[in-house]
Design an enzyme around this catalytic site. Structure first.
Site, mmCIF file in Angstrom:
data_model
loop_
_atom_site.group_PDB
_atom_site.id
_atom_site.type_symbol
_atom_site.label_atom_id
_atom_site.label_comp_id
_atom_site.label_asym_id
_atom_site.label_seq_id
_atom_site.Cartn_x
_atom_site.Cartn_y
_atom_site.Cartn_z
ATOM 1 N N SER A 1 20.520 7.296 -19.649
ATOM 2 C CA SER A 1 19.824 8.591 -19.656
ATOM 3 C C SER A 1 20.359 9.500 -20.753
ATOM 4 O O SER A 1 19.925 10.638 -20.878
ATOM 5 C CB SER A 1 19.997 9.273 -18.293
ATOM 6 O OG SER A 1 21.370 9.366 -17.963
ATOM 7 N N ASN B 1 27.532 12.117 -8.801
ATOM 8 C CA ASN B 1 26.411 12.637 -8.008
ATOM 9 C C ASN B 1 26.499 14.151 -7.811
ATOM 10 O O ASN B 1 25.506 14.860 -7.965
ATOM 11 C CB ASN B 1 26.343 11.925 -6.646
ATOM 12 C CG ASN B 1 26.048 10.443 -6.814
ATOM 13 O OD1 ASN B 1 25.771 9.987 -7.923
ATOM 14 N ND2 ASN B 1 26.114 9.691 -5.715
ATOM 15 N N THR C 1 -17.564 39.278 -16.254
ATOM 16 C CA THR C 1 -17.416 38.381 -15.105
ATOM 17 C C THR C 1 -18.386 37.237 -15.396
ATOM 18 O O THR C 1 -19.427 37.456 -16.032
ATOM 19 C CB THR C 1 -17.793 39.051 -13.768
ATOM 20 O OG1 THR C 1 -19.159 39.441 -13.820
ATOM 21 C CG2 THR C 1 -16.910 40.266 -13.467
ATOM 22 N N HIS C 2 -18.027 36.033 -14.985
ATOM 23 C CA HIS C 2 -18.838 34.840 -15.280
ATOM 24 C C HIS C 2 -19.047 34.658 -16.784
ATOM 25 O O HIS C 2 -20.034 34.072 -17.214
ATOM 26 C CB HIS C 2 -20.206 34.903 -14.593
ATOM 27 C CG HIS C 2 -20.149 35.292 -13.141
ATOM 28 N ND1 HIS C 2 -20.019 34.378 -12.121
ATOM 29 C CD2 HIS C 2 -20.157 36.520 -12.543
ATOM 30 C CE1 HIS C 2 -19.985 35.021 -10.955
ATOM 31 N NE2 HIS C 2 -20.038 36.317 -11.186
ATOM 32 N N SER D 1 -9.579 22.884 -41.765
ATOM 33 C CA SER D 1 -10.124 21.581 -41.402
ATOM 34 C C SER D 1 -9.935 20.650 -42.582
ATOM 35 O O SER D 1 -10.003 21.065 -43.736
ATOM 36 C CB SER D 1 -11.605 21.736 -41.073
ATOM 37 O OG SER D 1 -12.260 20.511 -41.246
ATOM 38 N N LYS E 1 -13.606 26.331 -42.400
ATOM 39 C CA LYS E 1 -13.103 26.556 -41.038
ATOM 40 C C LYS E 1 -11.670 27.084 -40.966
ATOM 41 O O LYS E 1 -10.821 26.733 -41.772
ATOM 42 C CB LYS E 1 -13.186 25.259 -40.236
ATOM 43 C CG LYS E 1 -14.634 24.906 -39.931
ATOM 44 C CD LYS E 1 -14.735 23.760 -38.971
ATOM 45 C CE LYS E 1 -14.341 24.165 -37.590
ATOM 46 N NZ LYS E 1 -14.089 23.017 -36.741
ATOM 47 N N ASN F 1 -9.184 27.057 -37.891
ATOM 48 C CA ASN F 1 -9.107 26.614 -36.492
ATOM 49 C C ASN F 1 -7.926 27.252 -35.772
ATOM 50 O O ASN F 1 -6.813 27.268 -36.298
ATOM 51 C CB ASN F 1 -8.960 25.089 -36.435
ATOM 52 C CG ASN F 1 -10.164 24.386 -37.016
ATOM 53 O OD1 ASN F 1 -11.291 24.870 -36.899
ATOM 54 N ND2 ASN F 1 -9.939 23.257 -37.663
ATOM 55 N N GLU G 1 -5.242 26.858 -29.012
ATOM 56 C CA GLU G 1 -5.707 25.684 -28.262
ATOM 57 C C GLU G 1 -4.534 24.937 -27.644
ATOM 58 O O GLU G 1 -4.620 24.432 -26.525
ATOM 59 C CB GLU G 1 -6.491 24.750 -29.189
ATOM 60 C CG GLU G 1 -7.779 25.366 -29.714
ATOM 61 C CD GLU G 1 -8.339 24.556 -30.871
ATOM 62 O OE1 GLU G 1 -8.988 23.541 -30.627
ATOM 63 O OE2 GLU G 1 -8.103 24.936 -32.041
ATOM 64 N N TYR H 1 22.046 10.418 -2.348
ATOM 65 C CA TYR H 1 21.717 10.258 -3.770
ATOM 66 C C TYR H 1 21.002 8.930 -3.989
ATOM 67 O O TYR H 1 21.360 7.903 -3.413
ATOM 68 C CB TYR H 1 22.990 10.293 -4.637
ATOM 69 C CG TYR H 1 22.665 9.977 -6.097
ATOM 70 C CD1 TYR H 1 22.230 10.988 -6.948
ATOM 71 C CD2 TYR H 1 22.733 8.673 -6.587
ATOM 72 C CE1 TYR H 1 21.874 10.708 -8.255
ATOM 73 C CE2 TYR H 1 22.384 8.385 -7.905
ATOM 74 C CZ TYR H 1 21.954 9.407 -8.732
ATOM 75 O OH TYR H 1 21.592 9.123 -10.021
HETATM 76 N N1 ARG Z 1 22.759 9.949 -14.734
HETATM 77 C C1 ARG Z 1 22.786 10.020 -13.299
HETATM 78 C C2 ARG Z 1 21.669 10.928 -12.799
HETATM 79 O O1 ARG Z 1 21.102 11.624 -13.549
HETATM 80 C C3 ARG Z 1 24.089 10.550 -12.849
HETATM 81 C C4 ARG Z 1 24.454 10.165 -11.488
HETATM 82 C C5 ARG Z 1 24.739 8.715 -11.415
HETATM 83 N N2 ARG Z 1 25.204 8.350 -10.141
HETATM 84 C C6 ARG Z 1 25.244 7.093 -9.713
HETATM 85 N N3 ARG Z 1 25.685 6.914 -8.523
HETATM 86 N N4 ARG Z 1 24.884 6.101 -10.469
HETATM 87 O O2 ARG Z 1 21.308 10.923 -11.660
#
Ligand code: ARG
Length: 465
Positions: A26, A113, A158-159, A280, A286, A288, A293, A320
């Site tokens: 992550s 955790n 309105t509308h 454009s 144009k 834009n 948007e 967890y």
């Molecule tokens: N990267 C993990 C998360 O976002 C951290 C916690 C990981 N805990 C574990 N027991 N593997 O949740």
């Protein structure tokens, strides 16, 4: 020196399969938690030392080491290693490499955790504040523009049909109200992220005599969590914050839509500096309104972020589960999307030029004062329903003649009802029409000026930032 292997101790013989590393890791998104992770670790280690759980001299070494690692990771001097999974393991590994055993004591009485649950709350609290300040800056831009256009008129709709005349300032201040509520919701969501989970451990707290209140206070929390299972598995604050963000983005989408309309050839109510429009690639004429948007379109992805987190949480058993890692990206995405959207909205409002002749001309066409004709008769004693009926007949008559109500003669009015006198023409003057709506929340000039003052008082703190 022990080789730092992150979460995988000698219990594990080999590494994860390469595909598994890619999905498990992550760090490519949770690097955003770095400052909060470091702050949490500094508070935790200081407390461990104070409680006599680690040698007191370690706390200073850890703090210095953490700050150095933070600096080097964010400047790119140190690399993030996806094999070390996440921000927590990367920081800890670099720390231990740098300071040795003191670094290896940091994780005492703690789990990733409760660590990640803490980091995410700190991130949420920090960004709820940052976003609410940006919201106030957008409000200020709208209020300033409203003040410039107190004396200009446009049709109220309105509308999407022209309905009744209003002052342009009144229209702009409608967004101030939406955004004021958005700010309230962000700060409310922030409160729910106000309890510190550290001390909850992996799920069943810890045997070490931690001073949880001390850590919570140092990190700016309001207090501590009261159930270790809930604390590590709770992401309600993510849901709430994204919900508040999504509604704010929905409000930006309404503003975006109105800008698109106003800037169109059909309306020609306003123009916008080139910094927020593009040409454009094929049609040279144009201009834009791309950014208008996009703030409209991005509501879709933020609503999606909310749905993602709700779906991740649904049906999770205590306590967890790694699924929770999936609650991070939607949070970051929602925060970053709204941040960009607000900045761009501020710029567009500051650069918006109204064509007040066109907005005024639009008021004069389309029988917007028909209600006034009915109200006139009511003021002369006629019951409203009869007044409404007479006004309807006069509108039909004027349409047949191809003129507006104000262009009818007094005789035309009187042939419909003898109560009409020549003051009907003044009565239909647009400024008078609007200023008769002199009631709290109404478009009369003095009411708008009151609201501008009220908003400016509330936003005056921005000047001192
Ligand atoms: N990267 C993990 C998360 O976002 C951290 C916690 C990981 N805990 C574990 N027991 N593997 O949740």
């Amino acid at each position: 020196m022990t080789k730092e292997k992150g979460a995988r101790s000698r219990r594990f013989e080999g590494g994860l399969a390469p595909d598994a590393v890619e999905v498990n890791s992550s760090v490519h998104f949770d690097y955003r938690l770095l400052p909060y992770d470091v702050a949490g670790s500094i508070a935790h280690s200081g407390m461990l030392a104070k409680q006599g759980i680690i040698p007191s001299e370690d706390a200073g070494t850890i703090k210095e080491g953490l700050l150095a690692v933070e600096k080097e990771l964010s400047s790119g001097k140190l690399d993030w290693d996806p094999k070390l999974e996440d921000v927590h393991m990367n920081v800890e590994a670099h720390l231990s490499q740098r300071i040795g055993d003191a670094g290896r004591r940091l994780h005492t009485g703690r789990s990733r955790n409760d660590q990640v649950a803490t980091d995410m709350r700190l991130y949420a609290r920090d960004h709820a504040l940052q976003l609410s300040e940006l919201i106030d800056q957008l409000r200020l831009a709208l209020v300033d523009l409203a003040a410039e256009h107190v004396d200009d008129f446009l049709p109220g709709y309105t509308h999407l049909q022209r309905a009744q005349p209003i002052r342009l300032g009144h229209h702009l201040l409608a967004y101030n109200e939406m955004l004021r509520r958005d700010k309230g919701r962000l700060l409310d969501a922030r409160k729910r992220a106000g309890e510190c989970p550290l001390g909850s451990g992996a799920l069943a707290a810890t045997t070490f005599p931690l001073d949880r209140e001390m850590v919570a206070a140092e990190l700016g929390f309001d207090g501590v969590t009261h159930n270790s299972l809930d604390a590590v598995g709770d992401r309600d604050f993510v849901v709430e914050l994204i919900a508040a963000i999504a509604l704010c983005q929905v409000h930006l989408s309404r503003l975006g839509e109105e800008l698109v309309l106003w800037l169109s050839q059909e309306f020609q109510f306003a123009t916008l500096g080139q910094s927020y429009c593009s040409g454009s690639s094929i049609m040279p004429q144009k201009v834009n309104p791309d950014l208008a948007e996009l703030i409209r379109g991005k509501a879709g992805r933020v609503i999606g972020d909310w749905v993602t987190v709700m779906t991740v949480l649904k049906g999770l058993p205590m306590a967890y589960n790694k699924d929770l890692q999936e609650s991070q990206e939607p949070l970051f995405d929602a925060v970053e999307t709204l941040n960009g959207g607000l900045r761009v909205a501020i710029g567009m409002i500051q650069n918006l030029e109204f064509n007040t002749e066109n907005t005024r001309n639009a008021v004069d066409k389309g029988y917007l004062v028909a209600t006034e004709v009915a109200d006139y008769l009511v003021s002369k004693g006629l019951p409203f329903r009869q007044g409404h009926d007479a006004a309807g007949a006069l509108v039909a008559f004027a349409i047949k003649r191809g003129v507006e109500l104000g262009q009818l003669s007094l005789e035309d009015f009187q042939s419909e009802n003898a109560l009409f006198e020549k003051d009907i023409f003044e009565w239909l003057d647009v400024a008078r029409v609007v200023d008769r709506r002199d009631i709290v929340g109404g478009p009369a000039k003095n009411r708008i000026l009151d609201e501008i003052e009220r908003a400016r008082t509330e936003l005056s703190y921005l000047a001192s930032l």
